[in-house]
Write an enzyme that holds these catalytic residues in place. Structure first.
Site, short mmCIF file in Angstrom:
data_model
loop_
_atom_site.label_atom_id
_atom_site.label_comp_id
_atom_site.label_asym_id
_atom_site.label_seq_id
_atom_site.Cartn_x
_atom_site.Cartn_y
_atom_site.Cartn_z
N ASP A 1 0.86 -1.20 0.00
CA ASP A 1 0.00 0.00 0.00
C ASP A 1 0.88 1.24 0.00
OD1 ASP A 1 0.84 -0.63 2.68
OD2 ASP A 1 -0.64 0.79 3.45
N GLU B 1 0.24 -0.90 5.81
CA GLU B 1 1.35 -0.34 6.58
C GLU B 1 1.20 1.16 6.74
OE1 GLU B 1 5.27 1.16 7.74
OE2 GLU B 1 4.11 1.75 5.99
#
Lengths: 477, 477
Positions: free
Chosen positions: B102, B169
């Site tokens: 991400d 994250e």
């Protein structure tokens, strides 16, 4: 104590109570909110209504336009100032009376128990609720009631009145200073003394006269450091942080006990005289009044005199906030790159904004050097406001004191207030005459709050007080 | 230094550069922003794309759902974690590699020179611009590139890989801790060491290995006074002001030079060893690097070692802001009734959140009593994060150091970082194995900023480094 003429006037006010209340209800129903462009028409309606009331009583008046202002992105016409003369007998004194016909915003949804623009009665408490009831429509109608009652009972008003009612007081009195300056030798020519009824008793039981207001000097202390906000993980311990510097400086301005630590500042304060000291002993006031007003037990002292003097006759320094730092709820691990601390000093005689700026700048520059920070510091002083203090031994005050004793049966407290009413300074300085603050309402009227009220007794006795004051001041010397 | 097999692998990476860049371009084009619900589908697309890439190379993997989250008022499915095995030869070591697919949000209108989700080349500088290029798509593709290149040149990967790529994250790694705990004795069983490529070189020229991260303990210091905000004219000098109290306390936490004043806190810090001290002497770093990074000249010291230790191996204390005070531009003469000061301490071994909370509470309680204020004080400690420190003499580090020397011709700096990468602590504590942070990108990559980039040389050499590290760690002991 009252003369037969005074008595006739006072009796008429009592007898005519219902009509006077109806007049107030009519005024409260016009939502003359000066701070919201949507209510601007109501401000003009209110001015028209007042001028018509005065004209009907034989006053010679006019609406003075003040030009335009920018409000919420629109250029709109400022509410006019009403300037009116009632009487011009050269043998009589001429008293300038001031009040304002605009009000603070109010919505029922703010938490009002009743519609704010409908005067609502509570029979049990004898209170009238409504926006503007005490601030300042009750007091300005007081003056109109006085003129009317004298006519009704055939008693000649013993002074000439110059009436100045503005419609922007709640929004900074825009344009008023210029008008006073411009009309100094025209409309305002020949006045002997000034009376403003736009403040409150110190408490809820004992009337007062107010002869002083504190001034203010506001400061912005900017610390500039890194070029952008930084992550405290990556840069904590690496750079000089502007927040640390700001806290180091601002923590050295005032103690938790309210003692101002700026060298030279307390020396600017006029010494306390014995005459003054005694006033604080007799003032109708208890520490519990502060507790009630603040909803807490945080008074700076247990001595009522010290608390009163803390408000009225000594300076104070408050830290208001920080611009540029994290201010939201939650957590954020930021090192703010530029922060601006805001603080202000309330001024009393013989302090002036200039002298205060001088000692504050000197101190902060010295303290800054001690920090040894690589950040940069800049102190900006906003335009300041001088304190105002009138001579309470002037006949203007003696007259008001005597009138108060007649109406209320008690010698009024002689108070000063902690905040500012800039128009007091404007009139005092430009016109150079003694100015009296003669309140009608009580400390718990909630002037800028929800459920603003005026006690019926304060409206009626307050109107009697304004009238008797004119009688006393006519004869005083 | 390289073995013939290592050399074949490295040569293939060089030869295949265009295809590897094309792979990164494909990944960057999928806008897998985890913090914005509108991009959630792209996160799933990205996970599918990665799993397909791994499966094509013979890895055995799956997408592990993590349940739902509440984002912007919607219940939406969390991006899955990719768990994959590549190889299961019991004679080989097993290395866990972690990365995240991400990315941070990015809009061209934020100030990007190019479209953020289109990998854009600057031929002159050899840079590839695009969101996720360096954080963390470049590094995770590095691992895929390594597997592919070995197959292309017919060299056996000398270790078994366990691959863990998450998709949250940038949004707090929601769900990951639970998954690691749950899979501790299943998927994560049998690993020998861990490698994460998700941080950056200290500067722009010299590679580094990172073996430590600071922890954090965040505090909220609330001062309650009056029941509502007060007017500083009326109440300045009358009440104990919460802001004055807050500044008094918070100014006693840290000096403008960054020295923490809380008794007992510095005693918690593990002493500096000679071995450690030497590391700071050789680190590729200058004060001008700090000046460039902060856009200012505000470094806490002129000694590079002291600045580096300030970031890496000593605690720091930052004042972040105040909730409840005036924080807007302009002026406001308010006495805030309740203010909450926010500050945090960055922790290093042997500090723990518990011990830090203990000494901070004790000190603030003592200092509070000294103030003699009638306001009330409350200190709240947020959930803390421990510091992380790995043994840099472990074979995992020796292997990475040797691989770095082979690829870059220089011994890497051994660094620690000032911030936190919580997953490092999660893996270290739950799995109990040595963890290595092996960065691919440079300090100026702008990971969370506009114009995020990865130098082509860092992508290519960084991929070679990841591969050679696996060769070295396979043989190390």
């Amino acid at each position: 104590m009252a003369t037969p003429e005074q008595q006739k006037f006072a009796t008429q006010i009592d007898a005519n109570q219902q009509a006077l209340i109806a007049r107030l209800a009519e005024a409260v129903a016009i939502p003359s909110v000066s701070g919201d462009a949507r209510y601007r028409k109501a401000c003009f309606d209110m001015a028209d209504w007042l001028l018509a009331s005065l004209t009907k009583l034989g006053a010679k008046g006019e609406l003075r336009p003040l030009g335009k202002q920018n409000l919420e992105g629109q250029q709109i016409e400022l509410p006019p100032v009403i300037l009116a003369d009632y009487g011009n007998d050269p043998k009589k004194k001429t008293i300038l009376v001031y009040g304002h016909y605009d009000v603070q915003p109010a919505l029922k949804s703010d938490g009002w128990e009743h519609e704010p623009f409908k005067l609502t009665f509570d029979e049990k408490s004898g209170r009238m609720y409504g926006r503007g009831s005490t601030d300042d429509k009750g007091p300005i109608l007081g003056w109109i009631n006085v003129i009317e009652a004298h006519q009704q009972v055939g008693v000649d008003l013993p002074v000439n009145l110059k009436i100045c009612f503005e419609g922007m007081e709640e929004s900074g009195s825009v344009g008023l200073d210029d008008l006073v300056e411009k009309e100094k030798d025209a409309f305002f020519k020949g006045i002997d003394a000034i009376c403003i009824s736009d403040n409150y008793w110190l408490g809820t039981k004992k009337p007062c006269l107010t002869h002083g207001l504190r001034g203010i000097q506001y400061f912005k202390l900017a610390i500039n450091g890194p070029g952008a906000d930084l992550h405290s993980g990556v840069f904590g311990g690496v750079v000089h942080e502007p927040m640390t510097d700001l806290f180091a400086i601002m923590s050295k301005l005032v103690t938790p006990q309210g003692k101002i630590l700026i060298p030279g500042i307390n020396e600017l304060v006029a010494p306390l005289t014995d005459e003054e000291k005694k006033r604080y002993d007799v003032m109708e006031f208890q520490i519990s009044d502060i507790d009630e007003a603040t909803g807490s037990q945080t008074a700076i002292s247990d001595e009522k005199q010290q608390v009163l003097m803390g408000r009225m006759r000594y300076p104070s320094l408050s830290l208001h906030g920080i611009e540029g730092a994290f201010s939201e709820p939650g957590t954020k691990t930021v090192i703010p790159s530029r922060v601006v601390g805001k603080f202000s000093v309330r001024l009393v005689p013989d302090m002036t904004p200039e002298k205060v700026v001088e000692v504050v700048e000197k101190y902060i520059n010295e303290e800054w050097k001690k920090l040894g920070s690589k950040n940069t510091m800049r102190l900006d002083a906003e335009p300041g406001g001088k304190p105002w203090l009138a001579d309470p031994n002037h006949y203007n005050y003696r007259a008001a004191s005597k009138a108060t004793e007649t109406v209320y049966g008690v010698k009024p407290d002689l108070t000063r207030e902690g905040g500012s009413i800039p128009v007091s300074l404007t009139f005092s300085e430009i016109l150079g005459k003694n100015l009296l603050l003669l309140p009608m309402g009580r400390s718990n009227d909630g002037a800028h709050s929800i459920n603003e009220k005026l006690d019926i007794s304060n409206y009626i006795k307050g109107t009697q007080l304004l009238g008797l004051y004119l009688h006393e001041v006519a004869n005083a010397a």
